[in-house]
Design an enzyme around this catalytic site. Structure first.
Site, PDB file in Angstrom:
ATOM      1  N   HIS A 106       0.797  -1.227   0.000  1.00 23.66           N
ATOM      2  CA  HIS A 106       0.000   0.000   0.000  1.00 23.66           C
ATOM      3  C   HIS A 106       0.835   1.285   0.000  1.00 23.66           C
ATOM      4  CE1 HIS A 106      -3.411  -2.499   0.171  1.00 23.66           C
ATOM      5  NE2 HIS A 106      -3.603  -2.592   1.472  1.00 23.66           N
ATOM      6  N   HIS A 180      -9.907   1.846   0.439  1.00 23.90           N
ATOM      7  CA  HIS A 180      -9.767   0.706   1.349  1.00 23.90           C
ATOM      8  C   HIS A 180     -10.859   0.705   2.427  1.00 23.90           C
ATOM      9  CE1 HIS A 180      -7.754  -2.439   3.620  1.00 23.90           C
ATOM     10  NE2 HIS A 180      -6.816  -2.518   2.683  1.00 23.90           N
ATOM     11  N   GLN A 283      -9.630  -6.707  -5.077  1.00 23.21           N
ATOM     12  CA  GLN A 283      -9.124  -7.509  -3.964  1.00 23.21           C
ATOM     13  C   GLN A 283     -10.271  -7.722  -2.994  1.00 23.21           C
ATOM     14  OE1 GLN A 283      -5.797  -8.454  -3.735  1.00 23.21           O
ATOM     15  NE2 GLN A 283      -5.618  -9.197  -1.630  1.00 23.21           N
ATOM     16  N   GLU A 310     -11.464  -3.950  -2.894  1.00 24.83           N
ATOM     17  CA  GLU A 310     -10.557  -2.902  -3.358  1.00 24.83           C
ATOM     18  C   GLU A 310     -10.400  -3.024  -4.864  1.00 24.83           C
ATOM     19  OE1 GLU A 310      -6.975  -3.542  -0.750  1.00 24.83           O
ATOM     20  OE2 GLU A 310      -8.457  -4.716   0.323  1.00 24.83           O
TER      21      GLU A 310
HETATM   22  C1  GAL Z   1      -5.514  -5.430   2.405  1.00 24.19           C
HETATM   23  C2  GAL Z   1      -4.525  -6.536   2.170  1.00 24.19           C
HETATM   24  C3  GAL Z   1      -4.455  -7.356   3.435  1.00 24.19           C
HETATM   25  C4  GAL Z   1      -4.092  -6.496   4.622  1.00 24.19           C
HETATM   26  C5  GAL Z   1      -5.021  -5.304   4.679  1.00 24.19           C
HETATM   27  C6  GAL Z   1      -4.632  -4.318   5.744  1.00 24.19           C
HETATM   28  O1  GAL Z   1      -5.618  -4.638   1.257  1.00 24.19           O
HETATM   29  O2  GAL Z   1      -4.912  -7.316   1.067  1.00 24.19           O
HETATM   30  O3  GAL Z   1      -3.507  -8.401   3.296  1.00 24.19           O
HETATM   31  O4  GAL Z   1      -2.756  -6.075   4.511  1.00 24.19           O
HETATM   32  O5  GAL Z   1      -5.054  -4.624   3.462  1.00 24.19           O
HETATM   33  O6  GAL Z   1      -4.628  -4.897   7.001  1.00 24.19           O
END
Ligand code: GAL
Length: 345
Positions: A106, A180, A283, A310
């Site tokens: 991220h 997110h 995602q 996402e």
């Molecule tokens: C998501 C990711 C997860 C985790 C989460 C934040 O986008 O796919 O693995 O990192 O963010 O806790």
């Protein structure tokens, strides 16, 4: 329609952070903040018209400055993971922060989610919006190129919240932006999302290794717990997926055109969320790392207390020539649009 602005707190460096509250004529409320161009609250009606905040978040900036798994954030410059914390573009290798095991997650240590954005509110008869702007300097988090980013949130009386992103650069770079938000259609803090019924317009997904990096394979979902081409309860087959769902699904239809991607229904309240996007992937993350240690708006966020969808380019695209490219060159404009539509059954 109404739009109000209020203070939300100050960063540790003393920068003031604001909030904008957008309300449509049905009472749907979207609260946004300049800290990470985030969605803080989103109130949607159930089948008897009762409103509840259906996303996880904090009621003041202090919460986001503490333990924050990217609640409601605009994620960038590269959402999701980059393997080994490095990538090569036009023969130059860029080392990034390894902030998730051996990988970059991220956007690195201080991604777009932790930046204070400029904001411009706008209102007309049938829509109300806020435009967030951020200038990411050349080599910020070691990504090349000065990147100018805008994210516009627009609320309409159709109970739709649209998020439009654009970005331009002065040097070749890579870009992958997403939102997110964690949803719980029963209401934030009201238990798990395992009974929510999910449908995804995805015949394929991208399998991952133990560090959640795609193997490069584009696999069929048919006959696997990843098959949401017809609706399934999230919890129905989750035990067959090590760690829970945290996978990129390959969306059908023409990437670049806005088309339906996901539909989620919560059977008790009747709330329905439909997501459309221009992006090639989404995602689906079933809140596996929530563990009951966060107490915020609505109560305690237990494991699987929220899900994320996402909309994005695929994780680790710079290392996979068979994935849609995330390279942005000078003279081009990155665009992505995602729409969240609320209704009831
Ligand atoms: C998501 C990711 C997860 C985790 C989460 C934040 O986008 O796919 O693995 O990192 O963010 O806790």
């Amino acid at each position: 329609m109404s739009l109000t602005q209020s203070p939300f707190g100050q960063t540790s460096g003393g920068a003031p952070v604001d909030c904008f509250t957008l309300t449509n004529n049905n009472g749907v409320v979207a609260k946004l903040t300049t800290y990470g161009a985030r969605l803080v609250e989103l109130h949607a009606p159930d089948r008897s018209g009762r409103l509840a905040d259906v996303i996880l978040g904090y009621d003041s900036l202090a919460g986001y400055l503490g333990k924050d798994p990217y609640f409601g954030a605009t994620v960038g410059r590269y959402a999701n993971r980059i393997a080994g914390g490095r990538f090569t573009l036009n023969g130059v290798t860029y080392d990034l922060a390894k902030n998730n095991g051996p990988n970059t997650l991220h956007g690195g240590k201080v991604g777009f989610d932790k930046r204070v954005w400029r904001a411009q509110p706008n209102q007309s008869a049938d829509r109300t919006s806020v435009t967030f702007m951020y200038h990411s300097a050349d080599l910020e988090e070691n990504f090349p190129g000065n990147l100018s980013v805008t994210v516009v949130y627009t609320l309409t009386d159709a109970n739709e919240l649209t998020i439009d992103y654009t970005a331009t650069t002065d040097k070749p770079t890579i870009v992958n932006l997403t939102n997110h938000s964690y949803f719980n259609l029963k209401g934030a803090g009201q238990g798990t999302i395992l009974d929510h019924v999910l449908a995804l317009r995805a015949d394929h997904y991208t399998p991952v290794d133990d560090t959640l990096i795609p193997t490069g394979q584009i696999a069929l979902v048919k006959g696997t717990p990843f098959d949401f081409t017809s609706p399934h309860r999230v919890g129905e087959r989750i035990d067959q997926v090590k760690g829970g769902y945290d996978h990129n699904f390959v969306l059908g239809g023409q990437g670049g055109a806005l088309r339906p991607a996901a539909r989620v229904e919560e059977p008790v309240t009747g709330r329905v969320l439909e997501i459309s996007t221009t992006q090639p992937g989404v995602q689906f993350y079933s809140g596996n790392f929530l563990d009951g240690s966060i107490h915020a708006i609505g109560g305690t966020y237990v494991k699987h207390g929220g899900f994320c969808l996402e909309t994005q380019h695929f994780p680790d695209s710079p290392h996979h020539a068979n994935f849609p490219s995330t390279v942005l060159n000078p003279g081009q404009t990155y665009r992505q649009t995602t729409t969240l539509r609320f209704s009831t059954t």
